[in-house]
Design a protein around this motif. Structure first.
Motif, short mmCIF file in Angstrom:
data_model
loop_
_atom_site.label_atom_id
_atom_site.label_comp_id
_atom_site.label_asym_id
_atom_site.label_seq_id
_atom_site.Cartn_x
_atom_site.Cartn_y
_atom_site.Cartn_z
N MET A 221 -27.60 -8.79 -42.45
CA MET A 221 -26.58 -9.29 -41.56
C MET A 221 -27.06 -9.06 -40.13
O MET A 221 -27.32 -7.93 -39.75
CB MET A 221 -25.29 -8.52 -41.85
N LYS A 222 -27.22 -10.17 -39.38
CA LYS A 222 -27.67 -10.01 -38.00
C LYS A 222 -27.27 -11.23 -37.16
O LYS A 222 -27.08 -12.33 -37.67
CB LYS A 222 -29.18 -9.81 -37.94
N ILE A 223 -27.17 -10.99 -35.86
CA ILE A 223 -26.90 -12.06 -34.91
C ILE A 223 -28.26 -12.68 -34.58
O ILE A 223 -29.17 -11.99 -34.13
CB ILE A 223 -26.26 -11.52 -33.61
N ILE A 224 -28.41 -13.99 -34.83
CA ILE A 224 -29.71 -14.62 -34.62
C ILE A 224 -29.77 -15.48 -33.37
O ILE A 224 -30.85 -15.87 -32.94
CB ILE A 224 -30.14 -15.45 -35.85
N ASP A 225 -28.61 -15.78 -32.77
CA ASP A 225 -28.59 -16.58 -31.55
C ASP A 225 -27.29 -16.31 -30.82
O ASP A 225 -26.26 -16.08 -31.45
CB ASP A 225 -28.71 -18.07 -31.88
N GLN A 226 -27.36 -16.31 -29.49
CA GLN A 226 -26.16 -16.14 -28.67
C GLN A 226 -26.28 -16.94 -27.40
O GLN A 226 -27.37 -17.07 -26.84
CB GLN A 226 -25.94 -14.67 -28.29
N ARG A 227 -25.12 -17.44 -26.97
CA ARG A 227 -25.05 -18.17 -25.70
C ARG A 227 -23.72 -17.87 -25.03
O ARG A 227 -22.69 -17.81 -25.70
CB ARG A 227 -25.14 -19.68 -25.94
N TYR A 228 -23.75 -17.72 -23.73
CA TYR A 228 -22.52 -17.57 -22.96
C TYR A 228 -22.10 -18.96 -22.52
O TYR A 228 -22.90 -19.69 -21.93
CB TYR A 228 -22.74 -16.68 -21.74
N LEU A 229 -20.88 -19.33 -22.81
CA LEU A 229 -20.34 -20.63 -22.41
C LEU A 229 -19.30 -20.40 -21.33
O LEU A 229 -18.26 -19.78 -21.58
CB LEU A 229 -19.73 -21.36 -23.61
N ASP A 230 -19.57 -20.88 -20.11
CA ASP A 230 -18.65 -20.68 -19.00
C ASP A 230 -17.60 -21.77 -18.98
O ASP A 230 -17.88 -22.93 -19.26
CB ASP A 230 -19.41 -20.69 -17.67
N GLY A 231 -16.39 -21.40 -18.59
CA GLY A 231 -15.31 -22.37 -18.44
C GLY A 231 -14.91 -23.04 -19.74
O GLY A 231 -15.30 -22.62 -20.83
N ALA A 232 -14.10 -24.08 -19.63
CA ALA A 232 -13.65 -24.82 -20.81
C ALA A 232 -14.87 -25.44 -21.51
O ALA A 232 -15.79 -25.93 -20.88
CB ALA A 232 -12.67 -25.90 -20.40
N ASN A 233 -14.85 -25.38 -22.82
CA ASN A 233 -15.96 -25.89 -23.61
C ASN A 233 -15.44 -26.42 -24.94
O ASN A 233 -14.24 -26.46 -25.16
CB ASN A 233 -17.03 -24.80 -23.80
N ARG A 234 -16.32 -26.79 -25.80
CA ARG A 234 -15.96 -27.36 -27.10
C ARG A 234 -15.09 -26.43 -27.95
O ARG A 234 -14.28 -26.87 -28.75
CB ARG A 234 -17.25 -27.69 -27.84
N TYR A 235 -15.26 -25.14 -27.79
CA TYR A 235 -14.60 -24.17 -28.65
C TYR A 235 -13.38 -23.50 -28.03
O TYR A 235 -12.54 -22.97 -28.74
CB TYR A 235 -15.59 -23.08 -29.07
N CYS A 236 -13.32 -23.46 -26.72
CA CYS A 236 -12.32 -22.63 -26.07
C CYS A 236 -12.03 -23.16 -24.66
O CYS A 236 -12.89 -23.80 -24.06
CB CYS A 236 -12.87 -21.21 -26.00
N THR A 237 -10.85 -22.86 -24.15
CA THR A 237 -10.50 -23.30 -22.80
C THR A 237 -10.92 -22.29 -21.74
O THR A 237 -10.68 -22.50 -20.57
CB THR A 237 -8.98 -23.53 -22.69
#
Length: 168
Positions: free
Chosen positions: A1-17
């Motif tokens: 079990m491991k995190i293989i990729d991460q990205r910070y998404l600023d502002g409103a985006n496809r997943y969240c406001t």
């Protein structure tokens, strides 16, 4: 079990406001966890994190039994809930996130964690995966030390209030 990729998404985006951390969690395939394993994990987590709440998705709630044979979605959602609770314990009221399978990639899940500070969200998710992995393996985990470190990261990342001088 491991995190293989991460990205910070600023502002409103496809997943969240609001700004969020998009992480890809690889549970391995197939995820070898039985219903009994998941029940024991939940019981252990309630002991270590009594405030743990059931996570809810931003984009609908998919039943826990969708991938019942491997329990991958259940485990990914539980890790997300633990990360949200750990994040909440730093003083940030993160209430919900999104968890979904990565298409055509069995054993991989997309986790979305809204945040005020991305560094804290990242550290909370890392701590959550370490805690869940240790509990699944039946090993002890020093959560108090991890929480102290997480709170230190949150304190160091908090915006400082400018001091106001009042002239007499």
């Amino acid at each position: 079990m491991k995190i293989i990729d991460q990205r910070y998404l600023d502002g409103a985006n496809r997943y969240c406001t609001e700004p969020c951390l998009l992480s890809i969690l690889d549970l391995g395939h197939p995820a070898p966890y039985s219903a009994s394993d998941m029940q024991q994990l939940r019981a252990r987590l309630k002991t270590v994190l009594p405030g743990l709440r059931q996570g809810r998705s931003l984009i609908g709630v998919v039943g826990d039994d969708v991938d019942a044979p491997g329990r991958g979605l259940q485990l990914a959602r539980l890790i997300q809930s633990v990360a949200i609770e750990l994040h909440r314990l730093t003083g940030d009221e993160v209430m919900m996130g999104f968890v979904g399978g990565v298409p055509k990639m069995p054993g991989r899940y997309r986790l979305i964690l809204p945040f005020r500070c991305g560094t804290v969200a990242n550290a909370a998710l890392k701590l959550a995966t370490e805690l869940v992995a240790a509990l699944l393996a039946g090993q002890p985990y020093r959560l108090d030390e991890g929480l102290a470190e997480l709170r230190g990261i949150a304190a160091a990342s908090a915006p400082t209030q400018p001091s106001i001088r009042i002239a007499a």
